[in-house]
Write an enzyme that holds these catalytic residues in place. Structure first.
Site, PDB file in Angstrom:
ATOM      1  N   LYS A  55      -4.488  -9.548  -3.281  1.00 52.78           N
ATOM      2  CA  LYS A  55      -5.856  -9.366  -2.776  1.00 52.78           C
ATOM      3  C   LYS A  55      -6.110 -10.308  -1.597  1.00 52.78           C
ATOM      4  O   LYS A  55      -6.715  -9.920  -0.599  1.00 52.78           O
ATOM      5  CB  LYS A  55      -6.867  -9.605  -3.907  1.00 52.78           C
ATOM      6  CG  LYS A  55      -6.864  -8.479  -4.932  1.00 52.78           C
ATOM      7  CD  LYS A  55      -7.584  -8.856  -6.227  1.00 52.78           C
ATOM      8  CE  LYS A  55      -7.355  -7.771  -7.287  1.00 52.78           C
ATOM      9  NZ  LYS A  55      -7.814  -8.164  -8.626  1.00 52.78           N
ATOM     10  N   GLN A  99     -10.711 -13.120 -11.674  1.00 51.82           N
ATOM     11  CA  GLN A  99      -9.565 -12.305 -12.096  1.00 51.82           C
ATOM     12  C   GLN A  99      -9.556 -12.151 -13.615  1.00 51.82           C
ATOM     13  O   GLN A  99      -9.635 -13.124 -14.355  1.00 51.82           O
ATOM     14  CB  GLN A  99      -8.255 -12.948 -11.601  1.00 51.82           C
ATOM     15  CG  GLN A  99      -7.011 -12.147 -11.920  1.00 51.82           C
ATOM     16  CD  GLN A  99      -6.988 -10.757 -11.267  1.00 51.82           C
ATOM     17  OE1 GLN A  99      -7.330 -10.608 -10.086  1.00 51.82           O
ATOM     18  NE2 GLN A  99      -6.591  -9.748 -12.018  1.00 51.82           N
ATOM     19  N   ASP A 122     -16.774  -6.861  -7.459  1.00 53.86           N
ATOM     20  CA  ASP A 122     -15.833  -6.211  -8.369  1.00 53.86           C
ATOM     21  C   ASP A 122     -16.580  -5.405  -9.445  1.00 53.86           C
ATOM     22  O   ASP A 122     -15.950  -4.777 -10.293  1.00 53.86           O
ATOM     23  CB  ASP A 122     -14.942  -7.287  -9.014  1.00 53.86           C
ATOM     24  CG  ASP A 122     -13.627  -6.728  -9.533  1.00 53.86           C
ATOM     25  OD1 ASP A 122     -13.202  -5.666  -9.046  1.00 53.86           O
ATOM     26  OD2 ASP A 122     -13.032  -7.362 -10.428  1.00 53.86           O
TER      27      ASP A 122
END
Ligand code: NAP
Length: 282
Positions: A55, A99, A122
Site C-alpha cells: 500500500k 491494518q 478503509d
C-alpha cells in the site's frame, strides 16, 4: 473452457482508477496539498507487513504521501487508540488505515471506531458500515467497493441477479452483501453455520468468495454462466475459489493474484484523494 469466458483483469481496473487520480492529485498540488495516508501496523505478522508495504509503495508511485506507523505487538487498545486520535487531529493526514488483523488482546472494533469518519478511508468504522448499508458512505470498505468497481467496469449486470456471498465479516462479506442489495441483487449471505452451502452457490448468478480458505469454492458448485469474484488471498497467492475447476462453468472470473487485490489498493488511494479534496472543499 467456456469460449466466451471473460477474465476480470484487476490490474486493468486498477490502472483506470489510478489514471483518473493523476489529474486530481496534480490539481491538489497546485493548492499546496499532498494527499496523505497514515498506515498503522501493530506487530510484525509477515502477511500484514507485506500488505502495508504494498500500500505504501502504491501511494508513492502515484504521488500520495504515506506515513507508516509500526507499533509493537504488545501495544494496548488504549495506546493504539491514542495513536489513532493523534492522527485524527493531524491536519496533514487525510486517511487512516489500521491494518487488520491486530493482535488478539486488542479490541479491534474499538480501535476501528476511534478513526474519524472523515479519515476512515478503509471504511472499517461502525459509522461507515452503517452509511454503506444505507448506500451513502463516503468511504465504503475497500474490498467490497473494489468488487463493485470490477462489476461496473465490465458492465456485468447486478440488478435482479441472485448473488451469493460466502463470508460475513464486517469488512468484506457483510458490506459487499449490502452493496449488492443496494444495486437490486437478491442476496444470500452464507457463513460457517450455513447448511447446504453448495445448494445456494449452485443457484447463484454472481458468486462472491470471501471465506479465507484456499480453493474452497468447487467447480461443480457453479451454475453455468455464473460470474465469480474471488476476494480470497491465502498464503502462496491462492484464492478462495478453485480457479481451474471453475473455468469451464463461469462466464466471468477474477484470477488470484491480479483480481480483486489491485483494485482494493486502487480504491484505498482513491478514497485518500477523495478525502483530501473534500477537506479542500473541492
Ligand atoms: P474472516 O474475517 O476470517 O471471515 C471469513 C468468513 O468466512 C466468516 O464469515 C466465516 O463464517 C466464513 N466461513 C469460514 N468457513 C466457512 C465455511 N466452511 N463455509 C462458509 N463460510 C465460512 O475473513 P475476511 O477478512 O472477510 O477475509 C476473507 C478472505 O478475503 C481472506 O482470504 C482474506 O485474505 C481475503 N481478503 C482479501 C482482500 C483483498 O484485498 N483481496 C482484503 C481483505 C480480505 P463465520 O462468520 O460463521 O465465522
Amino acid at each position: 473452457m467456456n469460449a466466451n469466458l471473460l477474465i476480470l483483469d484487476g490490474n486493468q481496473v486498477a490502472a483506470k482508477i489510478k489514471e483518473q487520480l493523476e489529474a486530481r492529485i496534480s490539481r491538489l498540488a497546485t493548492k499546496g496539498v499532498v494527499p496523505c495516508l497514515a498506515t498503522i501496523l501493530v506487530g510484525d505478522d509477515p502477511a500484514s507487513t507485506t500488505y502495508v508495504r504494498m500500500k505504501g509503495n502504491a501511494c508513492k508511485r502515484l504521488g500520495i504521501k504515506s506515513i507508516r506507523i509500526d507499533l509493537p505487538a504488545e501495544t494496548s487498545t488504549d495506546q493504539l487508540i491514542a495513536t489513532i486520535k493523534q492522527l485524527n487531529e493531524d491536519s496533514e493526514v487525510h486517511g487512516i488505515l489500521l491494518q487488520h488483523p491486530v493482535p488478539h488482546h486488542i479490541d479491534e472494533r474499538a480501535a476501528f471506531d476511534s478513526i474519524s469518519i472523515d479519515k476512515d478511508v478503509d471504511g472499517v468504522s461502525t459509522q461507515s458500515f452503517a452509511q454503506n448499508a444505507f448506500g451513502f458512505a463516503a468511504f465504503p470498505s475497500c474490498t467490497p467497493a473494489a468488487i463493485m468497481a470490477i462489476l461496473e467496469y465490465y458492465k456485468l449486470p447486478v440488478s435482479g441477479k441472485h448473488a451469493v456471498v460466502i463470508g460475513r465479516s464486517p469488512i468484506l462479506g457483510k458490506p459487499v452483501s449490502a452493496m449488492l442489495l443496494n444495486k437490486d441483487a437478491t442476496v444470500t449471505t452464507c457463513h460457517s453455520k450455513t447448511t447446504e452451502l453448495e445448494r445456494f452457490v449452485r443457484s447463484a448468478d454472481i458468486v462472491i468468495a470471501a471465506v479465507g480458505k484456499p480453493n474452497f469454492v468447487q467447480g461443480d458448485w457453479i451454475k453455468p454462466g455464473a460470474v465469480i469474484l474471488d476476494a480470497g488471498y491465502n498464503p502462496g497467492n491462492i484464492g478462495d475459489v478453485d480457479y481451474e475447476a471453475c473455468l469451464p462453468y463461469a462466464s466471468a472470473i477474477t484470477p488470484v493474484p491480479a483480481g480483486v487485490g489491485p483494485v482494493t489498493i486502487a480504491t484505498l488511494l482513491k478514497h485518500t484523494v477523495d478525502s483530501a479534496e473534500k477537506k479542500q472543499g473541492i
